[in-house]
Design an enzyme around this catalytic site. Sequence first.
Site, PDB file in Angstrom:
ATOM      1  N   ALA A 127      21.142  39.859 -52.495  1.00 19.79           N
ATOM      2  CA  ALA A 127      19.821  40.362 -52.873  1.00 19.79           C
ATOM      3  C   ALA A 127      19.029  39.400 -53.754  1.00 19.79           C
ATOM      4  CB  ALA A 127      19.959  41.705 -53.589  1.00 19.79           C
ATOM      5  N   GLY A 128      19.724  38.399 -54.297  1.00 19.33           N
ATOM      6  CA  GLY A 128      19.064  37.518 -55.261  1.00 19.33           C
ATOM      7  C   GLY A 128      18.082  36.553 -54.599  1.00 19.33           C
ATOM      8  N   ARG A 176      17.067  28.809 -58.758  1.00 20.53           N
ATOM      9  CA  ARG A 176      17.347  27.382 -58.946  1.00 20.53           C
ATOM     10  C   ARG A 176      17.289  26.571 -57.642  1.00 20.53           C
ATOM     11  NH1 ARG A 176      22.719  28.515 -62.160  1.00 20.53           N
ATOM     12  NH2 ARG A 176      22.431  30.446 -61.011  1.00 20.53           N
ATOM     13  N   GLN A 179      18.599  46.620 -52.461  1.00 16.50           N
ATOM     14  CA  GLN A 179      18.570  46.687 -53.927  1.00 16.50           C
ATOM     15  C   GLN A 179      17.162  46.237 -54.310  1.00 16.50           C
ATOM     16  OE1 GLN A 179      20.561  43.565 -56.055  1.00 16.50           O
ATOM     17  NE2 GLN A 179      20.982  44.831 -57.839  1.00 16.50           N
ATOM     18  N   ASP A 212      26.394  33.532 -51.633  1.00 14.70           N
ATOM     19  CA  ASP A 212      26.175  32.111 -51.931  1.00 14.70           C
ATOM     20  C   ASP A 212      27.484  31.340 -52.142  1.00 14.70           C
ATOM     21  OD1 ASP A 212      26.908  33.190 -54.360  1.00 14.70           O
ATOM     22  OD2 ASP A 212      25.274  32.284 -55.509  1.00 14.70           O
ATOM     23  N   GLY A 244      32.288  33.378 -65.206  1.00 16.25           N
ATOM     24  CA  GLY A 244      33.010  34.411 -65.930  1.00 16.25           C
ATOM     25  C   GLY A 244      34.475  33.989 -66.060  1.00 16.25           C
ATOM     26  N   ASN A 273      36.296  33.413 -62.549  1.00 20.06           N
ATOM     27  CA  ASN A 273      36.086  34.464 -61.540  1.00 20.06           C
ATOM     28  C   ASN A 273      35.229  33.892 -60.417  1.00 20.06           C
ATOM     29  OD1 ASN A 273      35.405  36.811 -60.135  1.00 20.06           O
ATOM     30  ND2 ASN A 273      33.795  37.376 -61.604  1.00 20.06           N
ATOM     31  N   ALA A 286      11.039   4.029 -10.736  1.00 20.75           N
ATOM     32  CA  ALA A 286      10.570   3.729 -12.091  1.00 20.75           C
ATOM     33  C   ALA A 286       9.113   4.118 -12.247  1.00 20.75           C
ATOM     34  CB  ALA A 286      10.748   2.251 -12.383  1.00 20.75           C
ATOM     35  N   ARG A 319      -2.149   4.008  -1.209  1.00 18.26           N
ATOM     36  CA  ARG A 319      -2.822   2.819  -1.744  1.00 18.26           C
ATOM     37  C   ARG A 319      -4.094   2.534  -0.950  1.00 18.26           C
ATOM     38  NH1 ARG A 319       2.670   0.612  -2.400  1.00 18.26           N
ATOM     39  NH2 ARG A 319       2.732   0.281  -0.177  1.00 18.26           N
TER      40      ARG A 319
HETATM   41  C1  UD1 Z   1      28.899  36.028 -61.068  1.00 12.85           C
HETATM   42  C2  UD1 Z   1      29.989  36.702 -61.894  1.00 12.85           C
HETATM   43  C3  UD1 Z   1      30.816  35.644 -62.599  1.00 12.85           C
HETATM   44  C4  UD1 Z   1      31.391  34.676 -61.602  1.00 12.85           C
HETATM   45  C5  UD1 Z   1      30.284  34.095 -60.731  1.00 12.85           C
HETATM   46  C6  UD1 Z   1      30.883  33.297 -59.585  1.00 12.85           C
HETATM   47  C7  UD1 Z   1      29.059  38.835 -62.654  1.00 12.85           C
HETATM   48  C8  UD1 Z   1      28.471  39.566 -63.803  1.00 12.85           C
HETATM   49  N1  UD1 Z   1      29.384  37.572 -62.881  1.00 12.85           N
HETATM   50  O1  UD1 Z   1      28.054  35.356 -61.980  1.00 12.85           O
HETATM   51  O2  UD1 Z   1      31.884  36.258 -63.324  1.00 12.85           O
HETATM   52  O3  UD1 Z   1      32.082  33.637 -62.262  1.00 12.85           O
HETATM   53  O4  UD1 Z   1      29.489  35.140 -60.130  1.00 12.85           O
HETATM   54  O5  UD1 Z   1      29.912  32.622 -58.851  1.00 12.85           O
HETATM   55  O6  UD1 Z   1      29.245  39.406 -61.603  1.00 12.85           O
HETATM   56  N2  UD1 Z   1      23.144  39.497 -56.799  1.00 12.85           N
HETATM   57  C9  UD1 Z   1      22.537  40.586 -56.240  1.00 12.85           C
HETATM   58  N3  UD1 Z   1      21.855  41.455 -57.045  1.00 12.85           N
HETATM   59  C10 UD1 Z   1      21.759  41.263 -58.382  1.00 12.85           C
HETATM   60  C11 UD1 Z   1      22.390  40.134 -58.961  1.00 12.85           C
HETATM   61  C12 UD1 Z   1      23.073  39.270 -58.139  1.00 12.85           C
HETATM   62  O7  UD1 Z   1      22.614  40.795 -55.028  1.00 12.85           O
HETATM   63  O8  UD1 Z   1      21.127  42.111 -59.038  1.00 12.85           O
HETATM   64  C13 UD1 Z   1      23.865  38.573 -55.920  1.00 12.85           C
HETATM   65  C14 UD1 Z   1      23.276  37.199 -55.923  1.00 12.85           C
HETATM   66  O9  UD1 Z   1      22.314  37.071 -54.901  1.00 12.85           O
HETATM   67  C15 UD1 Z   1      24.506  36.341 -55.667  1.00 12.85           C
HETATM   68  C16 UD1 Z   1      25.639  37.114 -56.290  1.00 12.85           C
HETATM   69  O10 UD1 Z   1      25.191  38.434 -56.419  1.00 12.85           O
HETATM   70  O11 UD1 Z   1      24.775  36.188 -54.273  1.00 12.85           O
HETATM   71  C17 UD1 Z   1      26.086  36.563 -57.658  1.00 12.85           C
HETATM   72  O12 UD1 Z   1      25.013  36.678 -58.573  1.00 12.85           O
HETATM   73  P1  UD1 Z   1      24.727  35.593 -59.690  1.00 12.85           P
HETATM   74  O13 UD1 Z   1      23.552  36.038 -60.472  1.00 12.85           O
HETATM   75  O14 UD1 Z   1      24.695  34.245 -59.089  1.00 12.85           O
HETATM   76  O15 UD1 Z   1      26.018  35.769 -60.597  1.00 12.85           O
HETATM   77  P2  UD1 Z   1      26.606  34.694 -61.590  1.00 12.85           P
HETATM   78  O16 UD1 Z   1      25.807  34.683 -62.850  1.00 12.85           O
HETATM   79  O17 UD1 Z   1      26.827  33.427 -60.870  1.00 12.85           O
HETATM   80 CA    CA Z   2      26.102  32.395 -58.771  1.00 14.30          CA
END
Ligand code: UD1
Ligand code: CA
Length: 460
Positions: free
Chosen positions: A12-13, A17, A76, A106, A143, A173, A379, A439
């Site tokens: 959903a993100g 970046r 979402q 991702d 994390g 994580n 040709a 021709r």
């Molecule tokens: C998250 C983990 C972290 C882990 C890392 C690995 C949490 C709180 N943290 O952090 O422990 O080390 O991934 O890459 O879970 N997304 C949604 N909706 C939202 C937020 C995020 O769909 O509201 C999706 C994003 O599009 C992405 C994924 O969830 O595909 C991870 O979100 P991101 O914000 O990148 O989490 P990190 O801060 O990397």
């Molecule tokens: Ca991430």
Amino acid sequence: MTNPLAVAVLAAGKGTRMRSRMPKVLHPLAGRTLVENVLASLDQVQPERQIAIVGYLADEVRSALAHISGLEFVEQTEQLGTGHALQQVIPALEGFEGNLLVLNGDVPLLRPETIAKLVQTHVDNNNAATILTAQFDDPTGYGRVFCDQNYIVSEIIEHRDCTPEQQGNRRINSGIYCFNWQQLMTVLPHLKSDNDQGEFYLTDVVKDLAPVMALDVDDIQEIAGINNRKQLSDAATVLQQRIKDELMLSGITMINPDSITIDATVTVEPDVIIEPETHLRGTTTIATGCHIGPGTLIENSTIGAGTTVRYSVILNSSIAGTGTIGPYTHLRGQAIIGEGCRIGNFVEIKQTTIGDNTNAAHLTYLGNATLGNRVNIGAGTITANYDGVNKHPTVIKDKTKTGSNSVLVAPVTLGENVTVGAGAVVTKDVDDGCLIVTRGERRIIKDWRPRSIDPKNTEG
Ligand code: UD1
Ligand code: CA
């Protein structure tokens, strides 16, 4: 059936970046979008349900993934964190009994073996949750997973919420988990957002579940997340290496593989030679015995056994086999080439079907045409297929030969065994067995120059 499996993909993100209008999960990697690469890691498990959680430009993500059968979508509307994202699947999974695999849209380098091992470990140990983890030299930003020597996890703390001492923990994580759905449901609806970012963290469920187990991946490259274009490019390098290594071990020779790129969606049979600067993309299939390159781009095309292709571009086309293509041939828009054809230098063929053993060896354009067997295109032969408004067809039947520099003004049909004289402009159909010459009569005019520019009369 025991242990049914559902999958939720967090997608959903926006991916701020990436500095892109396009949702991060739709960026291309080895011929698929990031999220399609993630879904490909499900190859060795048989999920009953697959749910993508979409949000940013949800309709675009939905339509890009519409071709994946059985994929469901939940929205979402506000991105309030990974825990909030997963809460969105609760209505869809009402009454579901089994395990839920959570993937990040991702994290595209996961191997199917790794996902299978995660699910197996989860099931074998009867865990409430199993987390894919790794020990990173530089765990900054991730994390941290806190576990004992038996890999039993007590909690996950986000980097920004860690004390300096906790930051020293290098076990990270990956964001990939397998949950017992019923147990997850006892905590997922009750998450709080009392953290540094004010988000609902999925990682917070861990401290309220037991047993939770960490599973370290063998190859840490697999869990690399893509947050920017540099990481996208690094992931492409890893994936290319993997694809090419696999192909070479399956019996394909590559000369200077570093200069070759091959999409994950391409099929290459054994005993193919691929030369430098060759790029194979999309749904391309290369059959055994082909020699491809150097300097060739092939996209969404089928190359039959024993074909040689050099310095050419082939898009959305097919070649039956055993012929030679190039140098500098451009096939596009459903060019269909028969067996044993020689298509040569500076020849462009578009939306044209060609029979077997037909040659067009030099400097030709064939568009909207149908050619029979054993035709020889001289040709410089051109099908004039476009009148400025519409495209018209040209038909050239078996064993017909066109002379050099002939123009076939479509719509037009040349019968079997026709011979077209060099330089002809053919505007009407020609019957079987005829010779056509258009021709003008040969004339020689002597002493035609005006005196002033006759070289004999100029001075100096
Ligand atoms: C998250 C983990 C972290 C882990 C890392 C690995 C949490 C709180 N943290 O952090 O422990 O080390 O991934 O890459 O879970 N997304 C949604 N909706 C939202 C937020 C995020 O769909 O509201 C999706 C994003 O599009 C992405 C994924 O969830 O595909 C991870 O979100 P991101 O914000 O990148 O989490 P990190 O801060 O990397
Ligand atoms: Ca991430």
